[in-house]
Design an enzyme around this catalytic site. Sequence first.
Site, PDB file in Angstrom:
ATOM      1  N   THR A 192       0.870  -1.159   0.000  1.00 58.54           N
ATOM      2  CA  THR A 192       0.000   0.000   0.000  1.00 58.54           C
ATOM      3  C   THR A 192       0.909   1.211   0.000  1.00 58.54           C
ATOM      4  O   THR A 192       2.050   1.102   0.431  1.00 58.54           O
ATOM      5  CB  THR A 192      -0.840   0.022   1.298  1.00 58.54           C
ATOM      6  OG1 THR A 192      -1.422  -1.253   1.493  1.00 58.54           O
ATOM      7  CG2 THR A 192      -1.936   1.068   1.252  1.00 58.54           C
ATOM      8  N   VAL A 221     -12.604  -6.144  -1.033  1.00 55.91           N
ATOM      9  CA  VAL A 221     -12.172  -4.779  -0.748  1.00 55.91           C
ATOM     10  C   VAL A 221     -11.431  -4.804   0.580  1.00 55.91           C
ATOM     11  O   VAL A 221     -11.906  -5.395   1.556  1.00 55.91           O
ATOM     12  CB  VAL A 221     -13.383  -3.819  -0.671  1.00 55.91           C
ATOM     13  CG1 VAL A 221     -12.920  -2.408  -0.333  1.00 55.91           C
ATOM     14  CG2 VAL A 221     -14.156  -3.828  -1.985  1.00 55.91           C
ATOM     15  N   ASP A 223      -8.774  -2.498   3.467  1.00 55.42           N
ATOM     16  CA  ASP A 223      -9.000  -1.343   4.330  1.00 55.42           C
ATOM     17  C   ASP A 223      -8.656  -0.012   3.683  1.00 55.42           C
ATOM     18  O   ASP A 223      -9.113   1.031   4.155  1.00 55.42           O
ATOM     19  CB  ASP A 223      -8.176  -1.495   5.627  1.00 55.42           C
ATOM     20  CG  ASP A 223      -6.680  -1.513   5.353  1.00 55.42           C
ATOM     21  OD1 ASP A 223      -6.257  -2.174   4.391  1.00 55.42           O
ATOM     22  OD2 ASP A 223      -5.937  -0.854   6.101  1.00 55.42           O
ATOM     23  N   THR A 243      -1.122   0.265   6.389  1.00 55.48           N
ATOM     24  CA  THR A 243      -0.756  -0.727   5.368  1.00 55.48           C
ATOM     25  C   THR A 243      -0.631  -2.085   6.037  1.00 55.48           C
ATOM     26  O   THR A 243      -0.149  -2.179   7.162  1.00 55.48           O
ATOM     27  CB  THR A 243       0.563  -0.356   4.670  1.00 55.48           C
ATOM     28  OG1 THR A 243       0.888  -1.396   3.728  1.00 55.48           O
ATOM     29  CG2 THR A 243       1.713  -0.184   5.654  1.00 55.48           C
TER      30      THR A 243
END
Lengths: 328, 328
Positions: A192, A221, A223, A243
């Site tokens: 992320t 999906v 966070d 992340t």
Amino acid sequence: MTEAGPRWTLVCHGGAGLVTRDHLTPEQDAAYREALTTAADAGAAVLRAGGRAIDAVEVAILRLEDDPLFNAGRGAAFTAEGRNELDASIMDGATLAAGAVAGLSTTRHPISAARAVIEGSDHVLLGGEGADAFARAQGLEQVDPSFFFTEARWRSLERALGRLGLPVPPRPEGVAVDARAELAHDEGKRGTVGCVALDIHGDLAAGTSTGGTTAKRWGRVGDSPLVGAGTYAANAAAAVSCTGAGEYFIRLGVAHRICALVEYGGLSLQRAVDRVVQDDLTALGGEGGVIAVDPHGHMAWSFNTEGMYRARVADGEPLAVGLYKDEA
Amino acid sequence: MTEAGPRWTLVCHGGAGLVTRDHLTPEQDAAYREALTTAADAGAAVLRAGGRAIDAVEVAILRLEDDPLFNAGRGAAFTAEGRNELDASIMDGATLAAGAVAGLSTTRHPISAARAVIEGSDHVLLGGEGADAFARAQGLEQVDPSFFFTEARWRSLERALGRLGLPVPPRPEGVAVDARAELAHDEGKRGTVGCVALDIHGDLAAGTSTGGTTAKRWGRVGDSPLVGAGTYAANAAAAVSCTGAGEYFIRLGVAHRICALVEYGGLSLQRAVDRVVQDDLTALGGEGGVIAVDPHGHMAWSFNTEGMYRARVADGEPLAVGLYKDEA
């Protein structure tokens, strides 16, 4: 009474995971440090000029999205179907305005799409083809889905599908080869990018962008596009970007939980991030990390993985980059 | 030290909005009371028999989803494209396990799909066609999308599109006419169903299900499928389900914020729900309501709309239904 910190502060991250000196070549180490420096510098320039925290956050994340080293924008992880489905969110701590997108496949910069949700709609979260259609209607740059392709992430997908016993989808056609993308380190199946900032006006902002987990299925999906889970910002508390293993971050509401511990629990920012990451997240079995900044300009990070790509810079303080656990 | 309450407690809601004696006919008033009683009774039977809170929550919400009076499951609001796209989430306060789905169009019971995400995947949130495919693979009942159609919600869509200056999509074919569905009250463009419960084992659970907002576009996702926003449950704090203008609930992280005020702020449950709904939500300009229960069996609700469909029942206490502001 909290001691005053720098007038502005910016922290960005490029993911957490199996990031150790044993796992990165010197070329990879140098490439990640350069990329994080470039992104933090770009955000810092906005803040140094008196710009807004939310603009600095967007600018820094744009750089990270465009860099194929990171699992966001170009270089995103692939779904089990061999697609890139991109998620992002951004939040303005001054107004609690928030925008987020999930499952983009043609919008070049997911973080800008998230920003456009704030400016151009009454909504917070848009998903799937509708989110791309919205971004297109807002005039945001559209690309062929192959734009996001990198060879390194495709190989990660092939390995992941092999472990899962799932078929490998056809290789997308017309994809470009990029020498830099070959430097991407497989830090685990997740990654992320994110950024948090305090500006000289006293406002906080946070943003996060990702390609999600390799070989994700069923429209999963994580966070990153979820306000309160992967991203939260409130001037009364802090700005946080996360992340890691997204499901654990959702269940704990990590970003909002850190803010609540500061605002309602009276913890310092560093104690709050350590409690949520080292205690709550670890107890639940989740791995990952967070970056955060509070209204006094104090920054904090915490991770329970081997390493986390990160950079920080503040008014009157030099830019510092860290990859491994033993770096300050 | 908190005074011990009943051994088990269940509260459910059917949405908040323009619910007043002036706006409901006597037939509508009676129909809503009967529906809420049926749902709360079904959940209470699980708890009375020593069953788990998460099972009671699912059972109560199943009834509300099947009832066309409510904007969830059958009777869901339509998107601008004339589709029903259903969202739900459920959370187990004992383990912080959570499951959620967004944008279902063929799965009869979204709350059961959310539950299946807990039991049958490593994920928390699944969206779009992937979520329906997952539910189908889990053996959950699939229906033709026309199953969710009701005439009353279609008329709401036509009015909403007229106000927005958007074209009315073709009317779906093969839809059934249902006299009961004609009793549905248009409480505003939003509606949701939800349930919270404490079982005799001391465990909490919460769940929420909705069709979203009438004439929603661009794959808009509200707070109902978002853990921390529309739904949260933690044995250390409370179980919460929300209804209202979802975007405000996401920005505040209403369900998790209430839990944080109880756990970190030391507020009683009633003070926590009032502070978040009457102060925070109202200050931001958001409308809606919440129901909640704490580990001591105390229940609370709060709403800043004219009314909220709600029912409560507890060990040793009779079932009570309320629609309007002046009902206890």
